[in-house]
Design a protein around this motif. Structure first.
Motif, PDB file in Angstrom:
ATOM      1  N   ILE A  55       0.833  -1.201   0.000  1.00 40.57           N
ATOM      2  CA  ILE A  55       0.000   0.000   0.000  1.00 40.57           C
ATOM      3  C   ILE A  55       0.865   1.248   0.000  1.00 40.57           C
ATOM      4  CG2 ILE A  55      -1.985  -1.021   1.193  1.00 40.57           C
ATOM      5  CD1 ILE A  55      -0.914   0.450   3.748  1.00 40.57           C
ATOM      6  N   SER A  56       0.239   2.339  -0.434  1.00 37.45           N
ATOM      7  CA  SER A  56       0.824   3.673  -0.313  1.00 37.45           C
ATOM      8  C   SER A  56      -0.204   4.527   0.409  1.00 37.45           C
ATOM      9  CB  SER A  56       1.137   4.247  -1.701  1.00 37.45           C
ATOM     10  OG  SER A  56      -0.059   4.491  -2.434  1.00 37.45           O
ATOM     11  N   ALA A  57      -0.037   5.837   0.379  1.00 42.92           N
ATOM     12  CA  ALA A  57      -1.013   6.726   1.015  1.00 42.92           C
ATOM     13  C   ALA A  57      -2.402   6.553   0.399  1.00 42.92           C
ATOM     14  CB  ALA A  57      -0.561   8.180   0.890  1.00 42.92           C
ATOM     15  N   ALA A  58      -2.459   6.123  -0.864  1.00 42.29           N
ATOM     16  CA  ALA A  58      -3.748   5.905  -1.523  1.00 42.29           C
ATOM     17  C   ALA A  58      -4.554   4.830  -0.799  1.00 42.29           C
ATOM     18  CB  ALA A  58      -3.529   5.504  -2.982  1.00 42.29           C
ATOM     19  N   GLY A  59      -3.901   3.699  -0.500  1.00 41.52           N
ATOM     20  CA  GLY A  59      -4.593   2.618   0.181  1.00 41.52           C
ATOM     21  C   GLY A  59      -5.049   2.996   1.578  1.00 41.52           C
ATOM     22  N   ILE A  60      -4.224   3.770   2.283  1.00 47.71           N
ATOM     23  CA  ILE A  60      -4.597   4.242   3.617  1.00 47.71           C
ATOM     24  C   ILE A  60      -5.828   5.132   3.531  1.00 47.71           C
ATOM     25  CG2 ILE A  60      -3.858   5.634   5.595  1.00 47.71           C
ATOM     26  CD1 ILE A  60      -2.437   2.979   5.432  1.00 47.71           C
TER      27      ILE A  60
END
Length: 234
Positions: A55-60
């Motif tokens: 994940i990246s900030a998008a997934g969070i």
């Protein structure tokens, strides 16, 4: 890749009917309430999932409610103006600091399913999986395997990135989504959405990057320049 002293948080049903991550030692983990089981799992274990490149900030952002929450909340500010952290902070779904520190150590191995499964298997032991599936059963969900967890986290990341790109395509002329929804066209160049990550840097700048086969990142789009404090928009 091993992260020592990392305690796993397991999603449990909250009194609200949503899911929330919980640890054996500390109980509920603040900031992990989610409408989905996978969302609570990701929010409760973001250091692990980001560290291995899933994940990246998008997934969070997606796990915390994402674009759907911003639409429901009537947020008029653009991502370009306040950034992902600013929108999340404004909505109260996650503080800006939630998106910091997602260092992409594992982006080089994110595509290797066997490596990911082995790494997660170090933490998701047989005992942990039994506890995890016991809580899923209480919520009316079927048992899940490590491979299925990897697949669900990947789907969350990609869908979240698609949602972000869709919003950006409405805000600016240099971002488009392909007809089949699998590619982002930025400044005329096509990129597989599955290879894109959203990064919130320590200087408050935000960017979308492309991950090469060797795990190196190449900036595709600067979403928000440095020096703009998203917290001030709330």
């Amino acid at each position: 890749m091993v992260f020592p002293f990392l305690a796993l948080a397991i999603p449990v049903l909250h009194s609200s009917g949503a899911w929330i991550a919980s640890t054996a030692a500390g109980g509920y983990v603040a900031g992990t309430l989610s409408s989905t089981w996978i969302g609570a799992l990701v929010l409760g274990n973001k250091a692990l999932f980001s560290g291995i490149g899933l994940i990246s900030a998008a997934g969070i952002f997606g796990a915390a409610g994402g674009i759907g929450a911003s639409v429901a909340g009537g947020v008029g500010a653009t991502l370009t103006a306040v950034g992902l952290g600013g929108v999340a902070s404004y909505l109260g779904i996650a503080p800006v600091t939630t998106f910091l520190g997602l260092t992409p150590f594992g982006w080089a191995i994110a595509g290797a399913g066997t490596v990911l499964a082995a790494t997660l298997g170090y933490y998701f032991t047989r005992k942990t999986m039994w506890r995890l599936n016991e809580e899923r059963q209480k919520g009316g969900l079927e048992p899940i395997t490590i491979s299925q967890i990897i697949r669900e986290v990947r789907l969350l990341e990609v869908q979240s990135m698609k949602d972000i790109l869709q919003r950006l395509s409405k805000e600016r002329d240099d971002v488009q989504i392909s007809a089949n929804g699998d590619e982002a066209i930025v400044n005329g160049q096509a990129f597989s959405i599955g290879k894109l990550k959203y990064v919130v840097n320590d200087d408050a700048s935000e960017e979308i990057v492309f991950i090469t086969k060797t795990g190196r990142r190449q900036r595709v789009l600067l979403v928000k320049p440095a020096g703009m404090n998203p917290a001030s928009t709330s």
